[in-house]
Structures are given as C-alpha cells and as structure tokens.
Write a protein that holds these residues in place. Sequence first.
Motif, mmCIF file in Angstrom:
data_model
loop_
_atom_site.group_PDB
_atom_site.id
_atom_site.type_symbol
_atom_site.label_atom_id
_atom_site.label_comp_id
_atom_site.label_asym_id
_atom_site.label_seq_id
_atom_site.Cartn_x
_atom_site.Cartn_y
_atom_site.Cartn_z
ATOM 1 N N ILE A 265 0.729 -1.067 0.283
ATOM 2 C CA ILE A 265 0.032 0.121 -0.019
ATOM 3 C C ILE A 265 0.944 1.341 0.204
ATOM 4 O O ILE A 265 0.858 2.069 -0.811
ATOM 5 C CB ILE A 265 -1.067 0.027 1.137
ATOM 6 C CG1 ILE A 265 -1.863 -1.222 1.030
ATOM 7 C CG2 ILE A 265 -1.582 1.338 1.340
ATOM 8 C CD1 ILE A 265 -2.770 -1.408 2.087
ATOM 9 N N GLY A 266 1.615 1.551 0.996
ATOM 10 C CA GLY A 266 2.529 2.452 1.034
ATOM 11 C C GLY A 266 3.404 2.899 -0.129
ATOM 12 O O GLY A 266 3.383 3.837 -0.761
ATOM 13 N N ILE A 267 4.174 1.785 -0.483
ATOM 14 C CA ILE A 267 5.168 1.779 -1.700
ATOM 15 C C ILE A 267 4.123 2.252 -2.926
ATOM 16 O O ILE A 267 4.801 3.303 -3.698
ATOM 17 C CB ILE A 267 5.890 0.477 -1.852
ATOM 18 C CG1 ILE A 267 6.661 0.342 -0.783
ATOM 19 C CG2 ILE A 267 6.643 0.745 -3.032
ATOM 20 C CD1 ILE A 267 7.427 -0.999 -0.607
ATOM 21 N N SER A 268 3.144 1.824 -3.237
ATOM 22 C CA SER A 268 2.270 2.141 -4.405
ATOM 23 C C SER A 268 2.070 3.523 -4.385
ATOM 24 O O SER A 268 2.060 4.147 -5.263
ATOM 25 C CB SER A 268 0.963 1.352 -4.455
ATOM 26 O OG SER A 268 1.366 -0.138 -4.620
ATOM 27 N N ILE A 269 1.578 3.925 -3.006
ATOM 28 C CA ILE A 269 1.560 5.496 -3.061
ATOM 29 C C ILE A 269 2.537 6.250 -3.346
ATOM 30 O O ILE A 269 2.533 7.465 -3.925
ATOM 31 C CB ILE A 269 0.806 5.687 -1.631
ATOM 32 C CG1 ILE A 269 -0.598 5.378 -1.506
ATOM 33 C CG2 ILE A 269 0.751 7.297 -1.277
ATOM 34 C CD1 ILE A 269 -1.347 5.302 -0.186
ATOM 35 N N ASP A 270 3.556 5.901 -2.502
ATOM 36 C CA ASP A 270 4.998 6.615 -3.069
ATOM 37 C C ASP A 270 5.216 6.753 -4.453
ATOM 38 O O ASP A 270 5.840 7.829 -4.961
ATOM 39 C CB ASP A 270 5.843 5.889 -2.298
ATOM 40 C CG ASP A 270 7.422 6.677 -2.767
ATOM 41 O OD1 ASP A 270 7.604 7.734 -1.798
ATOM 42 O OD2 ASP A 270 8.040 6.142 -3.343
ATOM 43 N N ARG A 271 5.025 5.583 -5.240
ATOM 44 C CA ARG A 271 5.548 5.718 -6.345
ATOM 45 C C ARG A 271 4.491 6.222 -7.595
ATOM 46 O O ARG A 271 4.618 6.658 -8.474
ATOM 47 C CB ARG A 271 5.718 4.011 -6.977
ATOM 48 C CG ARG A 271 6.634 3.266 -6.279
ATOM 49 C CD ARG A 271 8.119 4.005 -6.320
ATOM 50 N NE ARG A 271 8.455 3.792 -7.914
ATOM 51 C CZ ARG A 271 9.133 4.945 -8.371
ATOM 52 N NH1 ARG A 271 9.498 6.128 -7.775
ATOM 53 N NH2 ARG A 271 9.510 4.880 -9.609
ATOM 54 N N LEU A 272 3.133 6.208 -7.060
ATOM 55 C CA LEU A 272 2.092 6.762 -8.036
ATOM 56 C C LEU A 272 1.629 8.106 -7.695
ATOM 57 O O LEU A 272 0.828 8.705 -8.505
ATOM 58 C CB LEU A 272 0.823 5.670 -8.112
ATOM 59 C CG LEU A 272 1.324 4.194 -8.605
ATOM 60 C CD1 LEU A 272 0.204 3.176 -8.348
ATOM 61 C CD2 LEU A 272 1.664 3.978 -9.780
ATOM 62 N N ALA A 273 1.764 8.692 -6.470
ATOM 63 C CA ALA A 273 1.203 9.942 -6.288
ATOM 64 C C ALA A 273 2.651 10.766 -6.111
ATOM 65 O O ALA A 273 3.727 10.506 -5.955
ATOM 66 C CB ALA A 273 0.503 9.971 -4.840
ATOM 67 N N GLN A 274 2.267 12.148 -6.201
ATOM 68 C CA GLN A 274 3.013 13.170 -6.379
ATOM 69 C C GLN A 274 3.136 13.790 -4.815
ATOM 70 O O GLN A 274 1.994 14.014 -4.128
ATOM 71 C CB GLN A 274 2.945 14.272 -7.371
ATOM 72 C CG GLN A 274 2.839 13.883 -8.596
ATOM 73 C CD GLN A 274 4.248 13.533 -9.165
ATOM 74 O OE1 GLN A 274 5.252 14.359 -8.808
ATOM 75 N NE2 GLN A 274 4.451 12.385 -10.035
ATOM 76 N N GLY A 275 3.983 14.347 -4.268
ATOM 77 C CA GLY A 275 4.252 15.091 -3.119
ATOM 78 C C GLY A 275 3.905 14.340 -1.994
ATOM 79 O O GLY A 275 3.395 14.683 -0.914
ATOM 80 N N CYS A 276 4.355 12.883 -1.713
ATOM 81 C CA CYS A 276 4.017 12.164 -0.435
ATOM 82 C C CYS A 276 5.089 11.778 -0.009
ATOM 83 O O CYS A 276 6.251 11.493 -0.630
ATOM 84 C CB CYS A 276 3.176 10.970 -0.939
ATOM 85 S SG CYS A 276 1.423 11.335 -1.449
ATOM 86 N N LYS A 277 5.079 11.604 1.428
ATOM 87 C CA LYS A 277 6.235 11.460 2.230
ATOM 88 C C LYS A 277 5.433 10.331 3.027
ATOM 89 O O LYS A 277 4.755 10.441 3.813
ATOM 90 C CB LYS A 277 6.767 12.275 3.182
ATOM 91 C CG LYS A 277 7.836 11.990 3.790
ATOM 92 C CD LYS A 277 8.435 13.222 4.719
ATOM 93 C CE LYS A 277 9.648 12.640 5.639
ATOM 94 N NZ LYS A 277 10.098 13.933 6.625
ATOM 95 N N VAL A 278 5.963 8.871 2.613
ATOM 96 C CA VAL A 278 5.243 7.772 3.151
ATOM 97 C C VAL A 278 6.070 7.172 4.124
ATOM 98 O O VAL A 278 7.343 6.877 4.144
ATOM 99 C CB VAL A 278 5.208 6.775 1.995
ATOM 100 C CG1 VAL A 278 4.608 5.581 2.489
ATOM 101 C CG2 VAL A 278 4.280 7.369 1.040
ATOM 102 N N THR A 279 5.607 6.599 5.191
ATOM 103 C CA THR A 279 6.035 5.746 6.361
ATOM 104 C C THR A 279 5.093 4.782 6.383
ATOM 105 O O THR A 279 4.096 4.459 6.616
ATOM 106 C CB THR A 279 5.773 6.560 7.647
ATOM 107 O OG1 THR A 279 6.596 7.672 7.732
ATOM 108 C CG2 THR A 279 6.640 5.736 9.038
ATOM 109 N N CYS A 280 6.017 3.359 6.274
ATOM 110 C CA CYS A 280 5.333 1.958 6.640
ATOM 111 C C CYS A 280 5.649 1.560 7.994
ATOM 112 O O CYS A 280 6.972 1.591 8.418
ATOM 113 C CB CYS A 280 5.734 1.214 5.609
ATOM 114 S SG CYS A 280 5.391 1.465 3.780
ATOM 115 N N ALA A 281 4.710 1.245 8.589
ATOM 116 C CA ALA A 281 4.649 0.525 10.026
ATOM 117 C C ALA A 281 4.357 -0.869 10.358
ATOM 118 O O ALA A 281 3.174 -1.087 9.866
ATOM 119 C CB ALA A 281 4.178 1.564 11.166
ATOM 120 N N ASP A 282 5.022 -1.432 11.146
ATOM 121 C CA ASP A 282 4.497 -3.017 11.322
ATOM 122 C C ASP A 282 5.205 -3.640 12.697
ATOM 123 O O ASP A 282 6.236 -3.163 12.880
ATOM 124 C CB ASP A 282 4.645 -3.960 10.096
ATOM 125 C CG ASP A 282 3.781 -5.293 9.992
ATOM 126 O OD1 ASP A 282 2.881 -5.042 9.195
ATOM 127 O OD2 ASP A 282 3.976 -6.068 10.814
#
Length: 312
Positions: free
Chosen positions: A140-157
Amino acid sequence: MSLPVKELIKIGETQLADAGVEDAAIDAKELYCYMMHIDRARLMMRWQDVMQDNQCEEYFDLIARRASRVPLQHITGEQDFMGLTFQVSDKVLIPRQDTETLVEDALDIIGKNMLRGETLHCKKRKNWSVLDLCCGSGAIGISIDRLAQGCKVTCADISADALAVAEKNAADLGAKSVKMIKSDMFEAFNGKLGKKKFDMIISNPPYIRSDVIRTLQPEVRDHEPLTALDGGADGLDFYRIIAEQAPEYLKKEGILIMEIGHDQMSEVTRLLSSDERYSYMTGLRDLAGRDRIVVAILSPKRKPEKKVASER
C-alpha cells in the motif's frame, strides 16, 4: 519422458484441479512461465515445443508444491499489485486485488481531493505525509509513493520480518524515500516531544474473526502469517485501536482510510461515528459490489456537527 508443452500443462492443470486448487488452469500456466522465465504472452509461441525429461520433472515438482496448497505467490516469490511487482513470502500477507480499491481511493484523495467523483470538503494539501499502518509487504505505502506526487510515506508494522520484506520491495521498486518503522500500532509515534502526526493514515489491518480462520482455504490458513489475519473474537480488535487512537496522530482534517471485511461496515462505522473527533465518514464498495472501504475525516474543531455519508 518428453512431452509437448500443451500436454505438460494440461497434466499439471488436472493434478491441481484434483487437489482442489482454484484457478488450476491459470496456475498450471503460471508455473510453466515461472520455470521458463517467460511471460504469459510468450506461452502460446511455445505451445508445441517438446520438454525434455529434466524439464518435465522440474515442472511437476512445482505442480506438486502447488497441489500441496502452497500459495502460487510463495512458489514464484512475487505478486503484482497496482501495476508493480512485489516480493512476498510467508512472513507477509499476499497483496490482494481487493486492496487495490483502497489504494485507488487514497490516490484520488491525495491527487484530486476527491472520492468516487465527489469533492471532499477538507483541507487541500500540496504535500502529504502518509502512514501505512500494519504495512506487511509495504504494497500500500510503496504504491502510494510511486504513483502519487508530493507524498512522504512511512510504513509501520510490528513484525521485523514483514518490514524486511517491505524494505526490499521499497529498494527494488525505487521507493527510496519510504521510511520503515517497527511499531506495535501507533506506539513508535508517541515520542518525548509529542506525537508524530500525518495527513493520512491508511491501513488494511487484520480483520478475520479468530473462529473463522480454521475455515479458510489451506493457502491462507496454513501459509500466511496468523498475525496478519486474526482480528480477534469479533474481527474488530484493530479497528477499535485505530478508531480510538488515530485522531491523536492525524493533522487537522486528516484522513483515515481503512479496508474492512465485507460484513463489517456497520460495526466499523459505528466505532467511528461514536467518536466526536471525526466530522465525516463514508463507506465504499469494491468492484464486486462488496463493502470494502471506510473513510473518515478528523474534525477541524473539537465537537463537530456529525455528518455520516451514505454508502456508495
């Protein structure tokens, strides 16, 4: 023995079907393509090729693994999601096509401030900080990073093993700016200097009832991590935590968007609507017409006038 490709795959299909594998015809072809390092488009060009003994043996070994109900993705080690190829293992939940709906809705919110064709009445942002909570493979997070502009994504588990898979996916897919954080839900974001806040929290948390897990297909029940499946006695354990704690980690008019089970819409929306910190929420369906997504907006004020949108 030597066999033409067409006959080889037909035998593989029959063995998979006899073992109760769904989509046996598809999987028989996929395993051949995996073994030969070709894509499906090239398969028909090889339909009349003759496979030698050692190749037949290798193929039937793969078929035997799949017939034992090892997931196809655990054999090939990958799964396509949002047009990207993610590495997977038995340490993470295999990304599902249903979850693409969650990402597509998030991308519309981020890119257009819209949801299913309607404008969201909340703060417009040029830059977004996004938390993918319970990230698993990071799909989910990586897809948003690659497909959206201006996003700073953090993945947590909570799982270090899952984060290792997510880190590899981020590196392989060029999502170098995605941050990986080991955290038991929001725990790691509650620092000495205050809570880390995000513009969007997106999550596909565990939501299967504990007593249902034993009834799942062997591919899921026996091979995917229990911690990514088990949502507690009623399947709502993680939604209770998220509904209660997410407002503390969202910025003003921040967005909470979650995947839910097909029969959990009323319970999850009830959890959110009982909390005055959310000013808006809506339930959405996937392409098959099943309840799948809940979206909520953090109120710009302490005690908002509640608006609950109809399901769409």
